[in-house]
Design a protein around this motif. Structure first.
Motif, mmCIF file in Angstrom:
data_model
loop_
_atom_site.group_PDB
_atom_site.id
_atom_site.type_symbol
_atom_site.label_atom_id
_atom_site.label_comp_id
_atom_site.label_asym_id
_atom_site.label_seq_id
_atom_site.Cartn_x
_atom_site.Cartn_y
_atom_site.Cartn_z
ATOM 1 N N GLU A 147 -67.028 -45.193 -11.201
ATOM 2 C CA GLU A 147 -68.289 -45.817 -11.567
ATOM 3 C C GLU A 147 -68.921 -46.424 -10.514
ATOM 4 O OE1 GLU A 147 -69.647 -45.433 -14.362
ATOM 5 O OE2 GLU A 147 -67.732 -45.429 -15.936
ATOM 6 N N LYS A 155 -55.676 -56.677 -14.868
ATOM 7 C CA LYS A 155 -55.960 -54.947 -15.391
ATOM 8 C C LYS A 155 -57.143 -54.578 -14.971
ATOM 9 C CE LYS A 155 -55.586 -51.897 -19.226
ATOM 10 N NZ LYS A 155 -55.410 -51.586 -20.803
ATOM 11 N N HIS A 156 -58.239 -55.747 -15.049
ATOM 12 C CA HIS A 156 -59.760 -55.271 -14.475
ATOM 13 C C HIS A 156 -60.400 -56.697 -14.469
ATOM 14 C CE1 HIS A 156 -62.585 -52.435 -13.481
ATOM 15 N NE2 HIS A 156 -63.537 -53.049 -14.520
ATOM 16 N N ASN A 157 -61.599 -56.679 -13.832
ATOM 17 C CA ASN A 157 -62.254 -57.765 -13.726
ATOM 18 C C ASN A 157 -63.892 -57.729 -13.803
ATOM 19 O OD1 ASN A 157 -62.561 -57.214 -11.052
ATOM 20 N ND2 ASN A 157 -60.987 -59.034 -10.446
ATOM 21 N N LYS A 208 -65.990 -55.773 -23.605
ATOM 22 C CA LYS A 208 -65.221 -54.727 -22.885
ATOM 23 C C LYS A 208 -63.940 -55.162 -22.433
ATOM 24 C CE LYS A 208 -68.768 -52.102 -20.155
ATOM 25 N NZ LYS A 208 -68.758 -51.894 -18.604
ATOM 26 N N ARG A 219 -51.693 -50.101 -21.761
ATOM 27 C CA ARG A 219 -50.867 -50.955 -21.426
ATOM 28 C C ARG A 219 -51.724 -52.229 -21.415
ATOM 29 N NH1 ARG A 219 -47.182 -51.004 -16.153
ATOM 30 N NH2 ARG A 219 -46.098 -52.917 -16.208
ATOM 31 N N ASP A 235 -48.012 -46.085 -20.154
ATOM 32 C CA ASP A 235 -48.645 -46.098 -18.790
ATOM 33 C C ASP A 235 -47.951 -45.077 -17.852
ATOM 34 O OD1 ASP A 235 -49.461 -46.589 -16.315
ATOM 35 O OD2 ASP A 235 -48.556 -48.456 -16.135
ATOM 36 N N ILE A 273 -60.438 -53.860 -22.918
ATOM 37 C CA ILE A 273 -59.355 -53.556 -21.908
ATOM 38 C C ILE A 273 -58.099 -54.014 -22.048
ATOM 39 C CG2 ILE A 273 -58.986 -53.396 -19.401
ATOM 40 C CD1 ILE A 273 -62.036 -52.678 -19.205
ATOM 41 N N ASN A 330 -55.819 -43.115 -10.948
ATOM 42 C CA ASN A 330 -56.271 -42.988 -12.470
ATOM 43 C C ASN A 330 -56.125 -44.076 -13.193
ATOM 44 O OD1 ASN A 330 -57.413 -40.432 -13.387
ATOM 45 N ND2 ASN A 330 -55.331 -39.419 -12.703
ATOM 46 N N LYS A 331 -55.245 -45.025 -12.950
ATOM 47 C CA LYS A 331 -55.152 -46.225 -13.818
ATOM 48 C C LYS A 331 -56.329 -47.217 -13.435
ATOM 49 C CE LYS A 331 -51.667 -49.778 -14.205
ATOM 50 N NZ LYS A 331 -50.142 -49.988 -14.055
ATOM 51 N N LEU A 332 -56.955 -47.113 -12.497
ATOM 52 C CA LEU A 332 -58.073 -48.001 -12.508
ATOM 53 C C LEU A 332 -59.073 -47.796 -13.304
ATOM 54 C CD1 LEU A 332 -58.636 -47.764 -8.420
ATOM 55 C CD2 LEU A 332 -57.334 -49.681 -9.691
ATOM 56 N N ILE A 333 -59.481 -49.068 -13.786
ATOM 57 C CA ILE A 333 -60.505 -48.753 -14.904
ATOM 58 C C ILE A 333 -61.853 -47.946 -14.509
ATOM 59 C CG2 ILE A 333 -61.918 -50.179 -16.358
ATOM 60 C CD1 ILE A 333 -59.032 -50.244 -17.107
ATOM 61 N N ASP A 334 -62.080 -48.403 -13.167
ATOM 62 C CA ASP A 334 -63.562 -47.630 -12.664
ATOM 63 C C ASP A 334 -63.359 -46.046 -12.408
ATOM 64 O OD1 ASP A 334 -65.110 -49.899 -12.896
ATOM 65 O OD2 ASP A 334 -64.398 -50.616 -10.862
ATOM 66 N N THR A 335 -62.078 -45.553 -12.426
ATOM 67 C CA THR A 335 -62.008 -44.109 -12.061
ATOM 68 C C THR A 335 -62.390 -43.209 -13.456
ATOM 69 O OG1 THR A 335 -60.080 -44.552 -10.486
ATOM 70 C CG2 THR A 335 -60.148 -42.443 -11.500
ATOM 71 N N VAL A 336 -63.258 -42.471 -13.123
ATOM 72 C CA VAL A 336 -63.743 -41.598 -14.181
ATOM 73 C C VAL A 336 -62.714 -40.385 -14.277
ATOM 74 C CG1 VAL A 336 -65.608 -40.439 -15.532
ATOM 75 C CG2 VAL A 336 -65.871 -42.649 -14.060
ATOM 76 N N LYS A 337 -62.736 -39.697 -13.030
ATOM 77 C CA LYS A 337 -62.089 -38.332 -12.724
ATOM 78 C C LYS A 337 -61.415 -38.449 -11.402
ATOM 79 C CE LYS A 337 -63.443 -34.739 -15.842
ATOM 80 N NZ LYS A 337 -64.416 -33.544 -16.112
ATOM 81 N N VAL A 386 -63.277 -62.770 -8.173
ATOM 82 C CA VAL A 386 -63.086 -61.418 -8.471
ATOM 83 C C VAL A 386 -62.297 -60.582 -7.384
ATOM 84 C CG1 VAL A 386 -64.160 -59.130 -8.481
ATOM 85 C CG2 VAL A 386 -64.971 -60.934 -10.022
ATOM 86 N N TYR A 421 -49.818 -60.509 -15.868
ATOM 87 C CA TYR A 421 -50.172 -59.323 -15.337
ATOM 88 C C TYR A 421 -48.835 -58.421 -15.074
ATOM 89 C CZ TYR A 421 -51.514 -55.487 -12.345
ATOM 90 O OH TYR A 421 -51.697 -54.224 -11.927
ATOM 91 N N ARG A 437 -58.203 -59.556 -8.149
ATOM 92 C CA ARG A 437 -58.026 -58.185 -8.141
ATOM 93 C C ARG A 437 -56.845 -57.538 -8.282
ATOM 94 N NH1 ARG A 437 -61.348 -56.774 -4.354
ATOM 95 N NH2 ARG A 437 -63.442 -56.934 -5.240
ATOM 96 N N ARG A 490 -61.576 -51.986 -5.100
ATOM 97 C CA ARG A 490 -60.337 -51.853 -6.075
ATOM 98 C C ARG A 490 -59.366 -50.524 -5.245
ATOM 99 N NH1 ARG A 490 -61.563 -54.689 -10.467
ATOM 100 N NH2 ARG A 490 -63.806 -54.712 -10.764
ATOM 101 N N SER A 518 -64.479 -44.043 -18.646
ATOM 102 C CA SER A 518 -63.434 -44.086 -17.373
ATOM 103 C C SER A 518 -62.248 -44.753 -18.060
ATOM 104 C CB SER A 518 -64.314 -44.879 -16.381
ATOM 105 O OG SER A 518 -64.359 -46.262 -16.882
ATOM 106 N N TYR A 519 -62.204 -44.894 -19.333
ATOM 107 C CA TYR A 519 -61.078 -45.579 -19.914
ATOM 108 C C TYR A 519 -60.795 -45.311 -20.987
ATOM 109 C CZ TYR A 519 -57.907 -49.345 -21.596
ATOM 110 O OH TYR A 519 -56.734 -50.100 -22.016
#
Lengths: 590, 163
Positions: B10, A141-143, A158, A167, A320, A162, B65-72, A133, A104, A137, B18, A198-199
């Motif tokens: 999301e 980057k995500h989980n 996914k 980045r 980023d 991701i 914004n960088k959080l993957i779950d953030t849409v807007k 998770v 990370y 966290r 998060r 969202s990504y």
């Protein structure tokens, strides 16, 4: 599921019915995964059974889950592809956490599949249960936690998407055991394309900003490129090299960016930062236009922020946005893929470059050459002990600079960064951000598997190597011809150095007492061990070691126990406040 | 400076943690945070109030914004907006205080939504400052319990934060 799945025509049309365990294996195959680094356990037994039955996916059995993550990471750094590991629930996952955090911090693309206790018992403190998770966290980057087998394939897709885009970074997929139940089969299809609302990582940089940056470069009197690991990760090495050569500007690199620009090129000033060269750090202090590319202004690079580049206007290119203006205010931020932005910069620069026969920024180079004249890396090699610097120089000579060199963390890492100039990206594999001792050997495993015919070595210290020493068994099992270069000084060298300089030589617990006989240790694992104690023997011994093309060779090199890494900027000091080697001047520069 | 930031997330398990984890890990201030699903059940809307200088708030927004779950994400403080917070206050209401508290509720356009021989529960909605003012106005020693929702907000005008 809140995502737009692939268009039907793009999806793999199939009616195959697979169990969750089979889906995991099939998805990895469909993803083009070459190696899975892992260790079995209760929660992943269904997956290991599917792996066994399927047969075609190569699994590398490590001896500790931390090494699974490091090996996947080393593979990813050497190749640019996504590293994959598979570990069980509870201790399997927690052991992997150090490796995940390592990846990370250095933005390494990885997918980590962790087993989890069955969904009905999650939260009941079941055997080998841990909130994976939750624990991971802050260092992923995500989980994901997959609770329904029907979500498994799309979630794995996914995760890879991701991990490898924008980045890059590690992504954990936590899979409860019942989700991989061999008795429950669902239709399987693996989407090739994926879109998530969202990504959506950026690609190209903003044209107006790039133009402003080029304007600034054209009027610069004392410009410097400062480049980092992002150039390697973003495959921007060729574009960077072309741009730097076209401008004629000097360039320095962070520890993570070494090799993105050929280090033997005269425009390269060496690494910057805490153990950077005098010329690189002085150039940073004096520069009027700093072009930062894929670097994140880490504290080991900037020194005291208030003293950082006091005269410079700063351009910062990064994929980023949150890296930009995080530690240091910049004048021209450019968010985009470094390769694309650098190519755009080069095109604009070429169009607008003045047609002059004058060498660019000649006065600036004259000043830099003066700084270079100090020869700040010079060391006293006259004694009877092997100097660690000499060992690295000899390594360079013997291997023609062509190694994939994995490193542990400490003095040996800095000596390698200073004395082994890489001319290509992805050759220098080390834990920069997290500084994880124990990283080197497993990372070398990943690199050697990626390139079976290449020369792969691990440079390490007597403290670091013991942190993942169990991987000698993995190297034996898969007959990996890695060469280990242990710079053995009997100390935690970097800790000892700080204690000498900042704690009045009170060597609190930095002495590594009761070291094993590394030769016998290596031999007990079936490897070749060598002990080298005299400078005169070093080159021949190394040549002998590297001539053993199909053997793992462990070189225990006894080095001067009190050698320090110089130059050095103490924590909280500025670039112009370097300590130089006492053998050089015995003075502090101000 | 105080910022009120609206985030569409999301509606996934763990999305809230998060955000909470981000604030604690990076040492950002968080004054309040409210979250609930929206008319689109796949989306949650979060409103958070934070303080910091411009650089810090900029970094907070980037990290969110960088959080993957953030849409807007929208920083409501950047434009005209309306903020509302809901509060319920349980007060000791005996003898003369009953009438006094009733009058106070009327002045603040609050509602008394629970009554016993000795207590009221007063409900009040408004900007956070108005809620503060009500608490200050209640005679000392009468407050038994205060519960506040934390502010939510919406931008003025026809532009909306939606997909």
């Amino acid at each position: 599921m809140a995502l737009t799945e692939a268009q039907p025509e793009e999806a793999r049309v199939t009616t195959t019915q697979l169990s969750g365990a089979e889906i995991v294996i099939q998805a990895l195959i469909d993803e083009g995964v070459e190696y899975v680094f892992g260790y079995p356990g209760g929660a992943v037994l269904h997956i290991y059974d599917a792996l066994f039955k399927r047969g075609s996916l190569k699994h590398i059995l490590v001896r500790h889950e931390q090494a699974a993550a490091h090996a996947a990471d080393g593979y990813a750094r050497a190749t640019g592809k996504c590293g994959v590991c598979l570990v069980t629930s509870g201790p399997g996952a927690t052991n992997a956490v150090t490796g995940i955090a390592t990846a990370y911090m250095d933005s390494v693309p990885m997918v980590i599949l962790t087993g989890q206790v069955p969904t009905p018992v999650i939260g009941s403190d079941a055997f080998q249960e841990v909130d994976t998770v939750g624990i991971t966290r802050p260092c992923v980057k995500h989980n994901f936690l997959v609770k329904d087998v029907k979500d498994l394939a799309i979630t794995i897709r996914k995760a890879f998407y991701i991990a490898t885009t924008g980045r890059p970074g590690p992504v954990v997929v936590d899979i409860p055991k019942d989700v991989t139940d061999p008795g429950i089969k669902v239709p399987y299809s693996y989407p090739r394309e994926i879109k998530m609302r969202s990504y959506s990582p950026v690609e190209k940089g903003h044209h107006g900003q790039i133009k402003r940056a080029v304007d600034l470069m054209l009027e610069a009197k004392r410009p410097v490129f400062y480049t980092g690991g992002g150039v390697v990760l973003g495959e921007g090495s060729a574009q960077l090299t072309e741009l730097v050569r076209a401008t004629g500007f000097p360039i320095t690199s962070t520890l993570m960016g070494l090799g993105a620009y050929p280090m033997t090129d005269p425009q390269f000033l060496g690494m910057l930062g805490m153990h950077g060269t005098y010329e690189a750090n002085m150039a940073m202090h004096e520069t009027d236009v700093l072009i930062a590319v894929g670097a994140r202004f880490d504290d080991r690079v900037t020194g005291k922020i208030e003293h950082f580049c006091p005269h410079a206007r700063i351009v910062h290119v990064d994929v980023d946005p949150s890296s930009i203006a995080k530690n240091v205010k910049v004048d021209i931020p450019i968010v985009g893929q470094v390769a694309s932005v650098l190519a755009d910069m080069l095109r604009l620069y070429q169009e607008r470059k003045p047609k002059s026969s004058e060498p660019p920024v000649a006065d600036w180079w004259a000043k830099i050459d003066q700084w270079r004249g100090l020869d700040c890396l010079k060391y006293d090699g006259s004694g009877s002990a092997i100097k660690p610097q000499f060992a690295v120089e000899t390594l360079y000579k013997v291997t023609n600079g062509e190694l994939y060199l994995a490193s542990d963390v400490g003095q040996h890492q800095m000596f390698a960064a200073q004395f082994y100039p890489f001319d290509k990206p992805r050759r220098w594999i080390n834990s920069g951000g997290l500084g994880t001792m124990g990283y080197g050997l497993p990372a070398a495993i990943g690199a050697q598997l990626a390139y079976p015919d290449a020369q792969v070595a691990c440079i390490t210290g007597d403290a670091s190597i013991l942190m993942c020493i169990q991987e000698l068994a993995t190297c034996q099992q898969y007959q990996l011809p890695i060469k280990v270069l242990l710079l053995n000084n009997g100390y935690m060298g970097m800790v000892r150095q700080w204690q000498e300089l900042f704690y009045e030589s009170r060597y609190s617990h930095s002495y590594v007492d009761a070291l094993p006989d590394f030769v016998k240790l290596s031999e007990s694992f079936g490897h070749v061990g060598m002990r080298i104690e005299r400078p005169a023997d070093l080159e021949d011994a190394m040549r002998e070691a590297f001539a053993m093309k199909d053997r793992f060779v462990f070189m225990d090199v006894i080095v001067d126990p009190t050698e320090n890494v110089y130059p050095m900027i103490a924590a909280g000091k500025g670039h112009h406040e370097m300590h130089l080697s006492p053998s050089l001047t015995d003075r502090e520069l101000a | 400076m105080r910022h009120i930031i609206a985030v569409l997330l999301e509606n996934e398990a763990g999305a809230l943690s998060r955000v909470a984890g981000l604030f604690s890990a990076r040492g950002y201030n968080i004054e309040s945070l409210t979250v609930a699903p929206t008319d689109d059940p796949t989306l949650s809307r979060m409103t958070l109030v934070t303080t910091g200088n411009d650089e810090i708030v900029e970094q907070i927004k980037k990290q969110l914004n960088k959080l993957i779950d953030t849409v807007k994400l929208l920083d409501l403080s950047e434009g005209p907006h309306i903020e509302r917070e809901m509060m319920m206050v349980k007060v000791r209401a005996e003898r003369d205080d009953r009438e006094e508290l009733k009058r106070l509720a009327d002045i603040f356009r609050a509602k008394i939504i629970d009554v016993t021989d000795t207590s009221y529960v007063v409900e009040l909605t408004g900007a956070s400052k108005k809620l503060d003012a009500f608490i200050d106005a209640v005679p000392e020693g009468l407050i038994i319990e205060v519960v506040r929702s934390g502010p939510t907000g919406i931008a003025r005008g026809e532009k909306g934060l939606s997909l």
